[in-house]
Design a protein around this motif. Sequence first.
Motif, PDB file in Angstrom:
ATOM      1  N   UNK A  66      -8.707   5.807   4.134  1.00 22.30           N
ATOM      2  CA  UNK A  66      -9.770   6.083   5.110  1.00 22.30           C
ATOM      3  C   UNK A  66      -9.413   5.588   6.511  1.00 22.30           C
ATOM      4  N   UNK A  67      -8.762   4.422   6.619  1.00 22.27           N
ATOM      5  CA  UNK A  67      -8.627   3.765   7.917  1.00 22.27           C
ATOM      6  C   UNK A  67      -7.201   3.657   8.450  1.00 22.27           C
ATOM      7  N   UNK A  68      -6.238   3.473   7.552  1.00 22.07           N
ATOM      8  CA  UNK A  68      -4.902   3.057   8.019  1.00 22.07           C
ATOM      9  C   UNK A  68      -4.117   4.233   8.586  1.00 22.07           C
ATOM     10  N   UNK A  69      -3.619   4.058   9.810  1.00 14.86           N
ATOM     11  CA  UNK A  69      -2.798   5.089  10.450  1.00 14.86           C
ATOM     12  C   UNK A  69      -1.339   4.943  10.056  1.00 14.86           C
ATOM     13  N   UNK A  70      -0.865   3.701   9.997  1.00 21.08           N
ATOM     14  CA  UNK A  70       0.545   3.462   9.699  1.00 21.08           C
ATOM     15  C   UNK A  70       0.707   2.228   8.819  1.00 21.08           C
ATOM     16  N   UNK A  71       1.566   2.346   7.796  1.00 20.61           N
ATOM     17  CA  UNK A  71       1.952   1.180   7.006  1.00 20.61           C
ATOM     18  C   UNK A  71       3.314   0.737   7.517  1.00 20.61           C
ATOM     19  N   UNK A  72       3.438  -0.576   7.757  1.00 25.43           N
ATOM     20  CA  UNK A  72       4.698  -1.119   8.265  1.00 25.43           C
ATOM     21  C   UNK A  72       5.150  -2.273   7.395  1.00 25.43           C
ATOM     22  N   UNK A  73       6.439  -2.283   7.091  1.00 29.31           N
ATOM     23  CA  UNK A  73       7.074  -3.392   6.382  1.00 29.31           C
ATOM     24  C   UNK A  73       8.002  -4.109   7.355  1.00 29.31           C
TER      25      UNK A  73
END
Length: 245
Positions: free
Chosen positions: A126-133
């Motif tokens: 619903x909310x997250x635009x980008x996942x970053x590691x």
Amino acid sequence: MMRIDILTLFPELFKPFISTSIMGRAIDNNLVNINTHNIRDFAKNKHRQVDDYPYGGGAGMVMAVQPLYDALDHVIGLHDLKPTIIYLSPQGRVLDQAMVADYSRHTNIILLCGHYEGIDQRVIDKYVDQEISIGDYVLTGGELAAMVFVDSVTRLIPGVLGSSDSILEESHTNHLLEYPHYTRPSNYKGDKVPEVLLSGNHKEIDRWRRTQSLKNTLIKRPDMLSKAELSDEDQMLLKELKEHK
Ligand code: 4HQ
């Protein structure tokens, strides 16, 4: 000014980081505005519990939707422009200096730090635009990853560091490792600084540094060379260095 909001169960972890050295100065100079929010403050149940058992069973706990939806709605409302919402996670795209440079041009960022096994997938959808590691290893929570993100991005905001030349010259901007650095004294207990650096001959110094930089990269991080911009002279030098091995 860049505005960064951090959603975390451990806001106190950020205090020394935010107030020290270059980060502290960047904030005092209004180059970046960093705000932390405790996700637990948004929990509506009696015990302010933020996690629960995973549907389907299995090990560990999952951060539940209600506190996260409410926390995110709250911090999104603090932004005048649509913020980029980033979830720190080993499943994300691995952060590199080119991504850091891109983010340093954003004005509105929300960082979401997870704990336990992570967060309910519906929050991501619903909310997250980008996942970053920040790399291929496992942390106990997203806070250290968020600090790495904030640190690397803030230092590229114009005015935070001295000159933009030093940024262009540094490792990972030009895809080369740096040359060795030396400072006074030129002779310490017989350990000497390379003569060329004391010569005052700037053309020679530049050539020496470029050679050292290429050598270092070839030996320690040959994988980086494919992205580096190499002159004809650089390529000849590298060819020689490779043959000498
Ligand atoms: N974690 N880069 C698991 C990471 C991580 C990483 C953060 C551990 C999220 C739920 N985050 N939590 N690597 O290992 O960003």
